[in-house]
Write a protein that holds these residues in place. Structure first.
Motif, PDB file in Angstrom:
ATOM      1  N   ILE A  75      38.862  41.496 -54.536  1.00 35.96           N
ATOM      2  CA  ILE A  75      39.976  40.894 -55.247  1.00 35.96           C
ATOM      3  C   ILE A  75      40.118  39.414 -54.908  1.00 35.96           C
ATOM      4  O   ILE A  75      40.609  38.639 -55.707  1.00 35.96           O
ATOM      5  CB  ILE A  75      41.284  41.652 -54.925  1.00 35.96           C
ATOM      6  N   GLU A  76      39.665  39.000 -53.737  1.00 28.43           N
ATOM      7  CA  GLU A  76      39.803  37.610 -53.317  1.00 28.43           C
ATOM      8  C   GLU A  76      39.098  36.639 -54.256  1.00 28.43           C
ATOM      9  O   GLU A  76      39.542  35.531 -54.452  1.00 28.43           O
ATOM     10  CB  GLU A  76      39.265  37.420 -51.878  1.00 28.43           C
ATOM     11  N   GLY A  77      37.989  37.043 -54.847  1.00 33.99           N
ATOM     12  CA  GLY A  77      37.234  36.151 -55.719  1.00 33.99           C
ATOM     13  C   GLY A  77      37.823  35.993 -57.104  1.00 33.99           C
ATOM     14  O   GLY A  77      37.408  35.140 -57.872  1.00 33.99           O
ATOM     15  N   VAL A  78      38.825  36.810 -57.465  1.00 28.80           N
ATOM     16  CA  VAL A  78      39.384  36.789 -58.824  1.00 28.80           C
ATOM     17  C   VAL A  78      40.443  35.733 -58.933  1.00 28.80           C
ATOM     18  O   VAL A  78      41.217  35.461 -58.118  1.00 28.80           O
ATOM     19  CB  VAL A  78      39.964  38.179 -59.181  1.00 28.80           C
ATOM     20  N   MET A 124      43.091  64.795 -55.943  1.00 30.32           N
ATOM     21  CA  MET A 124      42.897  63.609 -56.738  1.00 30.32           C
ATOM     22  C   MET A 124      41.981  62.638 -55.977  1.00 30.32           C
ATOM     23  O   MET A 124      42.163  62.422 -54.782  1.00 30.32           O
ATOM     24  CB  MET A 124      44.266  62.950 -56.977  1.00 30.32           C
ATOM     25  N   ARG A 125      41.015  62.064 -56.672  1.00 27.41           N
ATOM     26  CA  ARG A 125      40.077  61.130 -56.054  1.00 27.41           C
ATOM     27  C   ARG A 125      40.720  59.749 -55.913  1.00 27.41           C
ATOM     28  O   ARG A 125      41.665  59.405 -56.616  1.00 27.41           O
ATOM     29  CB  ARG A 125      38.818  61.020 -56.898  1.00 27.41           C
ATOM     30  N   ALA A 126      40.175  58.943 -55.027  1.00 27.47           N
ATOM     31  CA  ALA A 126      40.727  57.610 -54.753  1.00 27.47           C
ATOM     32  C   ALA A 126      40.637  56.699 -55.972  1.00 27.47           C
ATOM     33  O   ALA A 126      41.551  55.916 -56.245  1.00 27.47           O
ATOM     34  CB  ALA A 126      39.999  56.971 -53.578  1.00 27.47           C
ATOM     35  N   ASP A 127      39.547  56.813 -56.738  1.00 27.05           N
ATOM     36  CA  ASP A 127      39.410  55.947 -57.914  1.00 27.05           C
ATOM     37  C   ASP A 127      40.311  56.389 -59.062  1.00 27.05           C
ATOM     38  O   ASP A 127      40.496  55.637 -60.024  1.00 27.05           O
ATOM     39  CB  ASP A 127      37.956  55.876 -58.374  1.00 27.05           C
ATOM     40  N   GLN A 128      40.912  57.558 -58.972  1.00 24.27           N
ATOM     41  CA  GLN A 128      41.883  57.995 -59.970  1.00 24.27           C
ATOM     42  C   GLN A 128      43.299  57.555 -59.606  1.00 24.27           C
ATOM     43  O   GLN A 128      44.139  57.418 -60.479  1.00 24.27           O
ATOM     44  CB  GLN A 128      41.867  59.520 -60.102  1.00 24.27           C
ATOM     45  N   ILE A 129      43.570  57.335 -58.338  1.00 23.78           N
ATOM     46  CA  ILE A 129      44.907  56.951 -57.896  1.00 23.78           C
ATOM     47  C   ILE A 129      45.185  55.489 -58.215  1.00 23.78           C
ATOM     48  O   ILE A 129      46.206  55.149 -58.799  1.00 23.78           O
ATOM     49  CB  ILE A 129      45.076  57.225 -56.387  1.00 23.78           C
ATOM     50  N   ILE A 130      44.268  54.605 -57.843  1.00 25.39           N
ATOM     51  CA  ILE A 130      44.446  53.173 -58.086  1.00 25.39           C
ATOM     52  C   ILE A 130      43.848  52.845 -59.448  1.00 25.39           C
ATOM     53  O   ILE A 130      42.654  53.022 -59.675  1.00 25.39           O
ATOM     54  CB  ILE A 130      43.792  52.343 -56.980  1.00 25.39           C
ATOM     55  N   ILE A 131      44.699  52.348 -60.359  1.00 25.82           N
ATOM     56  CA  ILE A 131      44.255  52.056 -61.714  1.00 25.82           C
ATOM     57  C   ILE A 131      43.654  50.657 -61.798  1.00 25.82           C
ATOM     58  O   ILE A 131      42.528  50.484 -62.253  1.00 25.82           O
ATOM     59  CB  ILE A 131      45.419  52.217 -62.712  1.00 25.82           C
ATOM     60  N   GLU A 132      44.420  49.646 -61.345  1.00 29.64           N
ATOM     61  CA  GLU A 132      43.934  48.264 -61.394  1.00 29.64           C
ATOM     62  C   GLU A 132      44.794  47.391 -60.489  1.00 29.64           C
ATOM     63  O   GLU A 132      45.944  47.723 -60.215  1.00 29.64           O
ATOM     64  CB  GLU A 132      43.986  47.729 -62.826  1.00 29.64           C
ATOM     65  N   PRO A 133      44.240  46.245 -60.033  1.00 32.55           N
ATOM     66  CA  PRO A 133      45.079  45.315 -59.284  1.00 32.55           C
ATOM     67  C   PRO A 133      45.976  44.537 -60.240  1.00 32.55           C
ATOM     68  O   PRO A 133      45.618  44.314 -61.399  1.00 32.55           O
ATOM     69  CB  PRO A 133      44.071  44.388 -58.603  1.00 32.55           C
ATOM     70  N   VAL A 134      47.150  44.160 -59.756  1.00 30.28           N
ATOM     71  CA  VAL A 134      48.059  43.336 -60.544  1.00 30.28           C
ATOM     72  C   VAL A 134      47.810  41.892 -60.126  1.00 30.28           C
ATOM     73  O   VAL A 134      48.052  41.514 -58.982  1.00 30.28           O
ATOM     74  CB  VAL A 134      49.530  43.736 -60.288  1.00 30.28           C
ATOM     75  N   LEU A 135      47.316  41.076 -61.053  1.00 29.26           N
ATOM     76  CA  LEU A 135      46.986  39.689 -60.761  1.00 29.26           C
ATOM     77  C   LEU A 135      47.935  38.780 -61.523  1.00 29.26           C
ATOM     78  O   LEU A 135      47.828  38.621 -62.733  1.00 29.26           O
ATOM     79  CB  LEU A 135      45.540  39.396 -61.164  1.00 29.26           C
ATOM     80  N   SER A 136      48.890  38.220 -60.785  1.00 28.34           N
ATOM     81  CA  SER A 136      49.831  37.267 -61.365  1.00 28.34           C
ATOM     82  C   SER A 136      50.038  36.149 -60.352  1.00 28.34           C
ATOM     83  O   SER A 136      49.535  36.201 -59.229  1.00 28.34           O
ATOM     84  CB  SER A 136      51.158  37.954 -61.699  1.00 28.34           C
ATOM     85  N   GLU A 137      50.796  35.146 -60.736  1.00 24.00           N
ATOM     86  CA  GLU A 137      51.033  34.028 -59.835  1.00 24.00           C
ATOM     87  C   GLU A 137      51.774  34.491 -58.575  1.00 24.00           C
ATOM     88  O   GLU A 137      51.462  34.080 -57.458  1.00 24.00           O
ATOM     89  CB  GLU A 137      51.836  32.956 -60.566  1.00 24.00           C
ATOM     90  N   LYS A 138      52.741  35.359 -58.759  1.00 29.95           N
ATOM     91  CA  LYS A 138      53.534  35.853 -57.632  1.00 29.95           C
ATOM     92  C   LYS A 138      52.690  36.698 -56.674  1.00 29.95           C
ATOM     93  O   LYS A 138      52.802  36.565 -55.456  1.00 29.95           O
ATOM     94  CB  LYS A 138      54.709  36.668 -58.169  1.00 29.95           C
ATOM     95  N   THR A 139      51.832  37.560 -57.204  1.00 30.11           N
ATOM     96  CA  THR A 139      50.996  38.386 -56.337  1.00 30.11           C
ATOM     97  C   THR A 139      49.911  37.556 -55.657  1.00 30.11           C
ATOM     98  O   THR A 139      49.503  37.879 -54.545  1.00 30.11           O
ATOM     99  CB  THR A 139      50.367  39.552 -57.108  1.00 30.11           C
ATOM    100  N   LYS A 143      48.683  39.732 -45.495  1.00 31.70           N
ATOM    101  CA  LYS A 143      47.948  39.984 -46.727  1.00 31.70           C
ATOM    102  C   LYS A 143      48.589  41.134 -47.483  1.00 31.70           C
ATOM    103  O   LYS A 143      48.550  42.273 -47.030  1.00 31.70           O
ATOM    104  CB  LYS A 143      46.490  40.319 -46.411  1.00 31.70           C
ATOM    105  N   LYS A 144      49.218  40.830 -48.634  1.00 32.77           N
ATOM    106  CA  LYS A 144      49.847  41.860 -49.462  1.00 32.77           C
ATOM    107  C   LYS A 144      49.138  41.895 -50.812  1.00 32.77           C
ATOM    108  O   LYS A 144      49.081  40.897 -51.517  1.00 32.77           O
ATOM    109  CB  LYS A 144      51.331  41.556 -49.655  1.00 32.77           C
ATOM    110  N   TYR A 145      48.625  43.058 -51.143  1.00 28.88           N
ATOM    111  CA  TYR A 145      47.929  43.268 -52.409  1.00 28.88           C
ATOM    112  C   TYR A 145      48.757  44.209 -53.275  1.00 28.88           C
ATOM    113  O   TYR A 145      49.313  45.181 -52.777  1.00 28.88           O
ATOM    114  CB  TYR A 145      46.543  43.871 -52.158  1.00 28.88           C
ATOM    115  N   THR A 146      48.803  43.930 -54.566  1.00 30.39           N
ATOM    116  CA  THR A 146      49.595  44.726 -55.494  1.00 30.39           C
ATOM    117  C   THR A 146      48.666  45.465 -56.447  1.00 30.39           C
ATOM    118  O   THR A 146      47.751  44.868 -57.013  1.00 30.39           O
ATOM    119  CB  THR A 146      50.561  43.817 -56.280  1.00 30.39           C
ATOM    120  N   PHE A 147      48.921  46.760 -56.626  1.00 31.07           N
ATOM    121  CA  PHE A 147      48.102  47.602 -57.485  1.00 31.07           C
ATOM    122  C   PHE A 147      48.971  48.379 -58.457  1.00 31.07           C
ATOM    123  O   PHE A 147      50.093  48.772 -58.121  1.00 31.07           O
ATOM    124  CB  PHE A 147      47.296  48.613 -56.655  1.00 31.07           C
TER     125      PHE A 147
END
Length: 100
Positions: free
Chosen positions: A97-100, A1-16, A25-29
């Motif tokens: 992700i930092e700019g989002v 499995m390729r890397a771009d198939q494993i990670i679908i999208e970042p989870v962007l919420s107030e808590k994350t 630095k904790k990133y949620t995907f």
């Protein structure tokens, strides 16, 4: 499995966003259901070029959906999905992700 198939999208919420701005630095995907910690670590390292210190994985259960017209009877559930919380090494950050 390729890397771009494993990670679908970042989870962007107030808590994350709060977890991302802290000292550690904790990133949620949102990731594929059949992926494991080691594949997720390797995918983050390959896609974003950062060193991963830790990875926690959990399955988020789907929520029930109700119909409005038939007295509130249950139509079904939203789908289950897998979430990965990735902690980066000290001093590292993901600029995409930092700019989002």
């Amino acid at each position: 499995m390729r890397a771009d198939q494993i990670i679908i999208e970042p989870v962007l919420s107030e808590k994350t966003n709060i977890a991302r701005e802290g000292e550690t630095k904790k990133y949620t995907f949102k990731v594929r259901m059949d992926s494991n910690k080691f594949q997720i670590k390797a995918a983050v390292k390959e896609l974003f070029g950062v060193e991963v210190a830790d990875c926690n994985v959990m399955i988020v259960k789907g929520k029930p959906k109700y119909s409005r017209g038939k007295g509130g009877s249950i139509l079904g559930n939203t789908g289950d999905w897998k979430k990965a919380v990735v902690t980066l090494a000290k001093g590292a950050s993901i600029q995409a992700i930092e700019g989002v």
